[in-house]
Enzyme design. Structure first.
Site, PDB file in Angstrom:
ATOM      1  N   GLU A 166       0.813  -1.226   0.000  1.00 53.79           N
ATOM      2  CA  GLU A 166       0.000   0.000   0.000  1.00 53.79           C
ATOM      3  C   GLU A 166       0.844   1.271   0.000  1.00 53.79           C
ATOM      4  O   GLU A 166       0.837   2.038   0.979  1.00 53.79           O
ATOM      5  CB  GLU A 166      -0.934   0.012   1.220  1.00 53.79           C
ATOM      6  CG  GLU A 166      -1.943  -1.108   1.229  1.00 53.79           C
ATOM      7  CD  GLU A 166      -2.874  -1.050   2.452  1.00 53.79           C
ATOM      8  OE1 GLU A 166      -2.654  -0.233   3.342  1.00 53.79           O
ATOM      9  OE2 GLU A 166      -3.813  -1.850   2.492  1.00 53.79           O
ATOM     10  N   GLU A 354      -5.365  -8.415   0.824  1.00 55.35           N
ATOM     11  CA  GLU A 354      -5.907  -8.084   2.152  1.00 55.35           C
ATOM     12  C   GLU A 354      -7.387  -7.759   2.025  1.00 55.35           C
ATOM     13  O   GLU A 354      -7.797  -7.043   1.113  1.00 55.35           O
ATOM     14  CB  GLU A 354      -5.261  -6.832   2.768  1.00 55.35           C
ATOM     15  CG  GLU A 354      -3.899  -7.015   3.334  1.00 55.35           C
ATOM     16  CD  GLU A 354      -3.378  -5.740   4.005  1.00 55.35           C
ATOM     17  OE1 GLU A 354      -4.187  -4.863   4.390  1.00 55.35           O
ATOM     18  OE2 GLU A 354      -2.150  -5.624   4.127  1.00 55.35           O
TER      19      GLU A 354
HETATM   20  O1  IFM Z   1      -3.409  -3.150   9.359  1.00 55.32           O
HETATM   21  C1  IFM Z   1      -3.472  -2.622   8.084  1.00 55.32           C
HETATM   22  C2  IFM Z   1      -2.338  -3.142   7.220  1.00 55.32           C
HETATM   23  O2  IFM Z   1      -1.109  -2.880   7.787  1.00 55.32           O
HETATM   24  C3  IFM Z   1      -2.385  -2.501   5.861  1.00 55.32           C
HETATM   25  N1  IFM Z   1      -3.692  -2.612   5.270  1.00 55.32           N
HETATM   26  C4  IFM Z   1      -4.828  -2.264   6.069  1.00 55.32           C
HETATM   27  C5  IFM Z   1      -4.777  -2.962   7.410  1.00 55.32           C
HETATM   28  C6  IFM Z   1      -6.003  -2.578   8.252  1.00 55.32           C
HETATM   29  O3  IFM Z   1      -6.037  -1.214   8.467  1.00 55.32           O
END
Ligand code: IFM
Length: 445
Positions: A166, A354
C-alpha cells in the site's frame, strides 16, 4: 457459496506484517525502524501504545504457523523488517535477522504452507529516515541493496514476492498527513516520496526477477470504491480526483501510463522530482497485482480541502453499517473494485492480498463469538466470487489478519484477527470467524 466455486488452484490465505506482529523490536541485532521511533513520541498512537512486543511473533511463530496448519490455511503472507536484516538500513547484514526469516519460511514449508513475502510494509530503518528516508532519491539504491540481499538469501525457498505494501498509505499518512511514521507533513514531502516509492516499486520488481527468474512477482495497492455524493458535476469531478489519488497513482506509472496528472492537476508538481529516464524506469511488468479493499468512499466537492478540493462524507454521517475503524461495511465495494481494475487495466492476474474487518469480540463460555466479522468475510468473499464468475482473473484471497495485532496509530483498539491474542499472557484463542474460514477453505462446510 463454497470455496470450490473458486477453483482448485485458488490461493486462500492470511496476511500479516512485521512491525504489527513481531515484537522483539531491539533483539538479536535488529536496528530501530521509523515506527519504533514514532511510537516513543507522546500522543502519536492511541494511548501511547507500541509494538515493542505486540503478539511476539518473533518467538511464537511456530505456534502461529501451527494454527494455520490446524485451520487448513495454506498461504501465509508476511513482511520482512528491513532493519532486522540491515540494522543501519544498508551495509552490514544482521545474520540473526536473516536466520529468523529462514526459520519462519522453513516452518511454513514443513507444514505445507506457502510463504508470500512482502518486502516493505512501512517500517523503514530509522538510520535511513535520518538521511531523508523516502524523500531522498538515494532510497532507490538503498532499497535495491535490501531487495537484492533478501531475494538472493531467501529466494530459493520463496516463490511469491510483493515489493511494497500500500504505497499510497505509507506516503500519504507518513509524509502528507503526518499521522503515521515518520510524521512529516506537506505536499512536497508527499510528492517526493511518491515518486521514489514508485521508482522502488519497479526497481524492486526488476531485482527480484533477475535473482529469482521463476518467482511470481507482485506488489500491492490499497484501493477503494469511490462514488460521488450527488450526481452533480462538482461532486463527480471531486470523485475523479479522489479516484486518481486512491486508485490510479501507483499502478499507472508501473503500467507505463505515467502519473494520473490529467485527473488530479496538483500531481503535476511531481515532475520536479523526475529525471530523464524515469518514465521508463517506473515501468515493471508484475506477474500479479495485489489489491487490498475494505470499504468505499462517498466524495463531495470541498473548497476547504487543499489541493484535492474533495472530502469524504463519513459513513457515520450517512448512517450506514460501519466497523470499529468507522469504515463503511459495503461488500459490493470489493466487487466493483475488482471489476474496475480489471476493466481499466486488463490485468492478467489479481490477488486480494488483504480484506478483513475490526469488530468487538464477545466471549461466551471460553469461545469468541465474532459473528459480525464472519458475516463480513462471507459477504465480501461472495462478491469476489461474483467478480470471478464475470471473468475477473482473481487467483487468491487473503484475510487481514491472522492474529489481533498493532493497528498503527489506532494501537490495539481495533482487532482484525481471526485469532484473539491476550497481550498479557500471549495466549491465542481461535475466534469463530477463524474456525469458519478454516472450515470454508477446507471445503467441508
Ligand atoms: O493493518 C493494516 C495493514 O497494515 C495494511 N492494510 C490495512 C490494514 C487494516 O487497516
Amino acid at each position: 457459496m463454497q470455496a470450490k466455486d473458486f477453483g482448485d488452484s485458488f490461493h486462500w490465505g492470511v496476511s500479516s506484517a512485521a512491525y504489527q506482529t513481531e515484537g522483539a523490536h531491539n533483539l538479536d541485532g535488529k536496528g530501530l525502524s521509523i515506527w519504533d521511533d514514532f511510537v516513543r513520541q507522546k500522543g502519536k498512537v492511541y494511548q501511547n501504545q507500541h509494538a515493542n512486543v505486540s503478539c511476539d511473533f518473533y518467538h511464537r511463530y511456530p505456534e502461529d504457523i501451527a494454527i494455520l496448519k490446524t485451520l487448513g490455511i495454506k498461504h501465509f503472507r508476511f513482511s520482512i523488517s528491513w532493519s532486522r536484516i540491515f540494522p543501519a538500513g544498508i551495509g552490514k547484514v544482521n545474520q540473526k535477522g536473516l536466520d529468523f526469516y529462514k526459520k519462519v519460511i522453513e516452518t511454513c514449508l514443513a507444514h505445507d504452507i506457502t510463504p508470500w513475502i512482502t518486502l516493505y510494509h512501512w517500517d523503514l530503518p530509522l538510520a535511513l529516515s535520518k538521511r531523508g528516508g523516502w524523500m531522498n532519491r538515494d532510497i532507490i539504491r538503498w532499497f535495491g541493496e535490501y531487495v537484492d540481499l533478501c531475494s538472493r538469501k531467501l529466494g530459493d525457498r520463496v516463490k511469491y514476492w510483493m515489493v511494497l505494501n500500500e504505497p499510497l498509505v505509507f506516503t500519504g499518512a507518513g509524509y502528507f498527513l503526518g499521522i503515521h511514521a515518520p510524521g512529516k507533513q506537506g505536499l512536497l514531502p508527499f510528492l517526493s516520496t511518491v515518486h521514489h516509492a514508485a521508482m522502488c516499486q519497479a526497481e524492486g520488481g526488476r531485482i527480484l526477477k533477475s535473482n529469482c527468474p521463476d518467482a511470481e512477482i507482485g506488489t500491492t495497492f490499497s484501493c477503494t470504491l469511490v462514488e460521488p455524493h450527488q450526481a452533480v458535476q462538482r461532486d463527480i469531478e471531486a470523485s475523479k480526483r479522489t479516484d486518481a489519488l486512491l486508485n490510479r497513482l501507483f499502478i499507472e506509472p508501473s503500467l507505463g501510463l505515467g502519473y494520473p496528472v490529467d485527473y488530479f492537476h496538483a500531481l503535476r508538481r511531481i515532475e520536479k522530482y523526475m529525471r530523464a529516464d524515469d518514465e521508463v524506469a517506473l515501468k515493471f511488468d508484475f506477474d500479479f497485482i495485489g489489491l487490498q479493499n475494505y470499504t468505499r468512499e462517498i466524495i463531495r466537492h470541498s473548497c476547504f480541502t487543499p489541493y484535492i478540493h474533495a472530502r469524504p462524507v463519513g459513513a457515520e454521517q450517512r448512517n450506514v453499517p460501519t466497523n470499529l475503524m468507522k469504515w463503511e461495511v459495503y461488500p459490493e465495494s470489493i466487487y466493483q473494485t475488482l471489476k474496475l481494475f480489471y476493466q481499466r487495466y486488463s490485468l492478467d492476474k489479481i490477488i486480494i492480498t488483504e480484506n478483513g474487518a475490526a469488530f468487538d469480540d464477545a466471549w461466551h463460555n471460553g469461545k469468541i463469538d465474532d459473528s459480525q466479522r464472519q458475516l463480513y468475510l462471507k459477504q465480501y468473499i461472495a462478491q469476489c466470487l461474483r467478480a470471478k464468475q464475470e471473468g475477473v482473473p482473481l487467483a487468491g484471497y487473503f484475510v487481514w489478519t491472522l492474529t489481533d495485532n498493532f493497528e498503527w496509530a489506532e494501537g490495539y483498539k481495533p482487532p482484525f484477527g481471526l485469532v484473539h491474542v491476550d497481550l498479557t499472557t500471549q495466549k491465542r484463542t481461535i475466534k469463530e470467524s477463524g474456525q469458519w474460514y478454516g472450515r470454508f477453505i477446507r471445503k467441508v462446510q
